[in-house]
Design a protein around this motif. Structure first.
Motif, PDB file in Angstrom:
ATOM      1  N   LEU A  31      38.109 -49.141  37.097  1.00 10.27           N
ATOM      2  CA  LEU A  31      38.049 -48.287  38.058  1.00 10.27           C
ATOM      3  C   LEU A  31      38.809 -46.849  37.849  1.00 10.27           C
ATOM      4  O   LEU A  31      40.011 -47.156  37.974  1.00 10.27           O
ATOM      5  CB  LEU A  31      38.174 -48.693  39.298  1.00 10.27           C
ATOM      6  N   ARG A  32      38.252 -45.713  37.493  1.00  6.33           N
ATOM      7  CA  ARG A  32      38.893 -44.441  37.220  1.00  6.33           C
ATOM      8  C   ARG A  32      38.638 -43.594  38.481  1.00  6.33           C
ATOM      9  O   ARG A  32      37.784 -43.531  39.059  1.00  6.33           O
ATOM     10  CB  ARG A  32      38.388 -43.923  36.063  1.00  6.33           C
ATOM     11  N   PHE A  33      39.655 -42.948  38.821  1.00  5.49           N
ATOM     12  CA  PHE A  33      39.771 -42.036  39.957  1.00  5.49           C
ATOM     13  C   PHE A  33      39.721 -40.527  39.596  1.00  5.49           C
ATOM     14  O   PHE A  33      39.689 -39.878  40.369  1.00  5.49           O
ATOM     15  CB  PHE A  33      41.068 -42.133  40.736  1.00  5.49           C
ATOM     16  N   GLN A  34      39.637 -40.159  38.385  1.00  9.06           N
ATOM     17  CA  GLN A  34      39.453 -38.963  37.655  1.00  9.06           C
ATOM     18  C   GLN A  34      38.303 -38.804  36.931  1.00  9.06           C
ATOM     19  O   GLN A  34      38.201 -39.610  36.073  1.00  9.06           O
ATOM     20  CB  GLN A  34      40.735 -38.461  36.875  1.00  9.06           C
ATOM     21  N   LYS A  35      37.417 -37.952  37.086  1.00  6.90           N
ATOM     22  CA  LYS A  35      36.050 -37.874  36.399  1.00  6.90           C
ATOM     23  C   LYS A  35      36.309 -37.602  35.050  1.00  6.90           C
ATOM     24  O   LYS A  35      35.291 -37.844  34.392  1.00  6.90           O
ATOM     25  CB  LYS A  35      35.261 -36.726  37.101  1.00  6.90           C
ATOM     26  N   ASN A  36      37.216 -36.873  34.699  1.00  8.73           N
ATOM     27  CA  ASN A  36      37.655 -36.596  33.336  1.00  8.73           C
ATOM     28  C   ASN A  36      38.504 -37.490  32.582  1.00  8.73           C
ATOM     29  O   ASN A  36      39.131 -37.286  31.551  1.00  8.73           O
ATOM     30  CB  ASN A  36      38.108 -35.064  33.309  1.00  8.73           C
ATOM     31  N   ALA A  37      38.920 -38.599  33.082  1.00  9.54           N
ATOM     32  CA  ALA A  37      39.415 -39.745  32.565  1.00  9.54           C
ATOM     33  C   ALA A  37      38.961 -40.005  31.234  1.00  9.54           C
ATOM     34  O   ALA A  37      37.682 -40.238  30.769  1.00  9.54           O
ATOM     35  CB  ALA A  37      39.580 -40.924  33.507  1.00  9.54           C
ATOM     36  N   GLU A  38      39.912 -40.211  30.031  1.00  9.88           N
ATOM     37  CA  GLU A  38      39.509 -40.551  28.899  1.00  9.88           C
ATOM     38  C   GLU A  38      38.815 -41.770  28.456  1.00  9.88           C
ATOM     39  O   GLU A  38      39.163 -42.875  29.458  1.00  9.88           O
ATOM     40  CB  GLU A  38      40.804 -40.490  27.967  1.00  9.88           C
ATOM     41  N   GLU A  39      38.067 -41.998  27.697  1.00 12.77           N
ATOM     42  CA  GLU A  39      37.417 -43.399  27.370  1.00 12.77           C
ATOM     43  C   GLU A  39      38.426 -44.009  26.777  1.00 12.77           C
ATOM     44  O   GLU A  39      38.871 -43.481  25.617  1.00 12.77           O
ATOM     45  CB  GLU A  39      36.214 -43.209  26.593  1.00 12.77           C
ATOM     46  N   GLU A  40      38.509 -45.512  26.785  1.00 20.15           N
ATOM     47  CA  GLU A  40      39.212 -46.090  26.196  1.00 20.15           C
ATOM     48  C   GLU A  40      38.586 -47.171  25.339  1.00 20.15           C
ATOM     49  O   GLU A  40      37.785 -47.653  26.021  1.00 20.15           O
ATOM     50  CB  GLU A  40      40.484 -47.105  26.995  1.00 20.15           C
ATOM     51  N   ASN A  41      39.061 -47.492  24.152  1.00 26.48           N
ATOM     52  CA  ASN A  41      38.031 -48.379  23.240  1.00 26.48           C
ATOM     53  C   ASN A  41      37.789 -49.696  23.750  1.00 26.48           C
ATOM     54  O   ASN A  41      38.802 -50.270  24.274  1.00 26.48           O
ATOM     55  CB  ASN A  41      38.789 -48.356  21.778  1.00 26.48           C
ATOM     56  N   GLY A  42      36.679 -50.034  24.026  1.00 32.84           N
ATOM     57  CA  GLY A  42      36.209 -51.493  24.659  1.00 32.84           C
ATOM     58  C   GLY A  42      36.307 -51.567  26.037  1.00 32.84           C
ATOM     59  O   GLY A  42      36.151 -52.581  26.490  1.00 32.84           O
ATOM     60  N   ILE A  43      36.541 -50.285  26.786  1.00 33.76           N
ATOM     61  CA  ILE A  43      36.662 -50.568  28.249  1.00 33.76           C
ATOM     62  C   ILE A  43      35.517 -49.503  28.713  1.00 33.76           C
ATOM     63  O   ILE A  43      35.566 -48.273  28.406  1.00 33.76           O
ATOM     64  CB  ILE A  43      38.036 -49.937  28.587  1.00 33.76           C
TER      65      ILE A  43
END
Length: 306
Positions: A31-43
């Motif tokens: 669950l991310r709270f920033q729309k520009n949060a980076e993608e993490e591999n496999g998540i």
């Protein structure tokens, strides 16, 4: 397994690594709270609470301590088992009501105090339980240098240094209070002294001293953020001998003689062992340890006089 992560920081990544070392094939959602949060591999990123489904096998709550309450409150409605990074909360306000709701919903919980899986702590718990000698005094010390904790990061901007984010040495080093309660039980009395006026200049508590009273002995815990050379020890003065545990060197001495040592142990091993326990014992209902209810008892000691 399908696992939800709330708070995808350094601690969460230790738990993810532990899952990998256990060989568990998991679908990971964060669950991310920033729309520009980076993608993490496999998540897979989730950007709305509405995207959280109730079919997750469990959730890892590893966001800043002051946000734990909100995360637990949210997930109660989903009836998802909770693996909560220590400490359970940053304040006792509303804690009992939250605990009642968790209990009524029959949600399995575990508060992640990984030092319970340190071989020296495990050995010491058994030694104390089996020992017939009278304990006269216990001294516990944990000091390290906060600016060295996260190389390349301004320590004053990290949650550890900021009171409003649930920082403070007593909350960060909750382990010492936790294993004390686990090994010696509930104290009869608690006194504490906490300050934030050392040379590292942070607004969160950087020194804490607890005096816990038991039936036949007193126990002292000293915690600080400003010791340059780390030290993490437990000293027990029995009537007939002194036992000293060094949690950094991974050894236990009786007077000057080593009675236990583990030269291959790494702290990362404790993350693997506690997740293994949680998945194989807590989730299956075979056993439980350090539930939210139990950890609240330790939190009351931790936040004494606050």
């Amino acid at each position: 397994m399908k696992i939800l992560i709330i708070g995808l920081g350094s601690i969460a990544k230790k738990h993810i690594k532990a899952l990998s070392e256990l060989g568990i094939k998991a679908q990971l959602f964060a669950l991310r709270f920033q729309k520009n949060a980076e993608e993490e591999n496999g998540i897979t990123n989730l950007f709305s609470e509405d995207d959280i489904t109730d079919d997750h096998d469990f959730a890892i709550i590893s966001n800043p301590t002051n946000l734990h309450f909100k995360a637990i409150d949210l997930l109660i409605e989903k009836a998802i088992p909770l693996f909560i990074e220590k400490p359970p909360l940053s304040t006792l306000k509303g804690a009992q009501e939250l605990n009642i709701r968790l209990t009524k919903a029959n949600i399995k919980t575990y508060v992640a105090c990984n030092l319970r899986f340190h071989p020296c702590v495990v050995y010491l718990k058994q030694l104390v339980a089996e020992n017939k000698s009278v304990i006269n005094e216990v001294n516990i010390y944990c000091g390290s240098y906060l600016p060295d904790w996260r190389p390349g990061v301004d320590y004053k901007k990290n949650y550890s240094a900021n009171k409003t984010q649930g920082g403070g040495v007593h909350l960060d080093l909750f382990h010492e209070l936790d294993y004390t309660h686990w090994i010696f039980g509930e104290p009869k009395s608690v006194k504490s002294h906490k300050t934030s006026n050392s040379s590292i200049k942070i607004d969160a508590i950087d020194y804490a001293n607890y005096i816990l009273g038991y039936d036949s002995f007193s126990l002292s815990i000293i915690l600080n953020y400003y010791r340059r050379k780390p030290k993490r020890t437990i000293e027990i003065l029995f009537e007939d001998r002194t036992i000293t545990v060094d949690l950094i060197k991974n050894q236990i001495l009786e007077e000057e003689n080593i009675i236990f040592s583990d030269s291959v142990f790494q702290v990362s091993d404790t993350y693997v062992k506690q997740l293994e326990f949680f998945i194989n014992q807590v989730l299956t209902g075979k056993d439980q340890m350090n539930t939210f209810t139990e950890s609240l008892q330790v939190l009351k000691i931790c936040l004494h006089d606050e």
